[in-house]
Design a protein around this motif. Structure first.
Motif: not given
Ligand code: SAM
Length: 310
Positions: A130-141, A280-292
């Motif tokens: 959706s172009c009005q998304k309610n979620a995002t993702w993040g991660g690593n290998g 950093y706060e934005g990245a933690r919210l959207c992609r979580g800790d541990g995300d690259e």
């Protein structure tokens, strides 16, 4: 590793989608998984045009998804027939397997990219756009998370964006049709279309086109000299526009990180540090800790803070 979701028939997209089984708060993790197939893009064989070799995608899929039931389920997933034909015709598939084109087309339609890895999991491949998304993702290998960027109500569909939203409706719809084979009918494209917001996205899009060189320059310290005041202004403008679009908080932290680097290059260490803190706060919210990406920002923030203290 189950979460507050169920997979059932989508109301937004074709086929299935992911739905909240209870109210989910902003910042909560909806899905946390280990993928079934991971492609490390750092070790990839790339073609001269920069795209990942199709043979590499097929080989990794073939090696990592060995369970016959998992393979059968994979081959039932949605794909773009054009992609399958194209992939089958491409000489670099280096394989005579008749399913290779389909495997790659499904991959293109269903994998999640973290930046350095492309991932396939049986849950993430069910999340609609959706172009009005309610979620995002993040991660690593190792794994990935899908996270709520606003409160999601019980029974609401969990939706991510497959593309950059910093572009107007026409460009988004062309990209989705060509890349994924569907016409987006989300509120932002249809009943809640907002001309002012579309105009803002046009501006962001043109700013974005001028930014890439600056991005490279800011990341690689040896190119610090090519950063000029107009680049900083461009990036400040971009962050300003993004502030007006709450659904684009993931694009926002990326630009805040860049701006923080530009301030660092200008030796405005305190401003750089507070901008990096916001990133950093934005990245933690959207992609979580541990995300690259989150980890990279955390490291840059620590560097800025220690420079301030010394
Ligand atoms: C990653 S899959 C999502 C799950 C898919 N709906 C399923 O049943 O497996 C991507 C595909 O879902 C469909 N899709 C995703 N978002 C959509 C949307 N907003 N409108 C229409 N179809 C959509 C398209 O066919 C797209 O190629």
């Amino acid at each position: 590793m189950t979460g507050p979701y169920v997979i059932r028939k989508s109301v937004n997209g074709e086929g299935n989608g992911l739905f909240a089984t209870r109210d989910i708060r902003t910042g909560e993790t909806v899905v946390e998984k280990r993928p079934l197939v991971v492609i490390d893009l750092n070790q990839g064989r790339f073609l001269p045009d920069g795209s990942l070799s199709l043979a590499r995608i097929y080989d990794e899929w073939n090696r990592q998804l060995s369970d016959p039931k998992e393979r059968k389920d994979y081959l039932k997933l949605s794909h773009h027939d054009n992609d399958a034909q194209l992939a089958q015709n491409r000489k670099d598939t280096l394989t005579s397997n008749p399913d290779a084109g389909k495997v790659i087309a499904i991959w293109n339609n269903n994998c999640l990219g973290t930046g350095s890895h492309d991932l396939y999991s049986k849950i993430s491949c069910r999340i609609n756009h959706s172009c009005q998304k309610n979620a995002t993702w993040g991660g690593n290998g190792e794994g990935f998370t899908v996270r709520a960027i606003r409160n999601i109500k019980k029974d609401e569909e969990v939706l991510i964006s497959y593309i950059s939203l910093a572009q107007p409706r026409k460009m988004r719809s062309d990209q989705l049709r060509q890349g994924y084979g569907f016409d987006c009918d989300c509120p932002a494209c249809g009943k809640e279309f907002d001309q002012l917001s579309d105009d803002r996205r046009k501006v962001m899009c043109s700013l974005n086109q001028k930014l890439p060189k600056v991005v490279e320059a800011a990341k690689l310290e040896k190119f610090d000299k090519v950063v000029r005041p107009e680049h900083v202004k461009l990036c400040e403008d971009m962050v300003g526009w993004l502030k007006q679009e709450p659904t684009m908080i993931d694009e926002m932290f990326v630009k805040q990180e860049l701006l923080a680097h530009l301030y660092r290059i200008e030796k405005k260490h305190s401003t750089a540090s507070s901008m990096m803190q916001q990133a950093y706060e934005g990245a933690r919210l959207c992609r979580g800790d541990g995300d690259e990406h989150t980890e990279r920002i955390k490291y840059a923030l620590q560097g800025l803070e220690s420079r301030l203290q010394s």
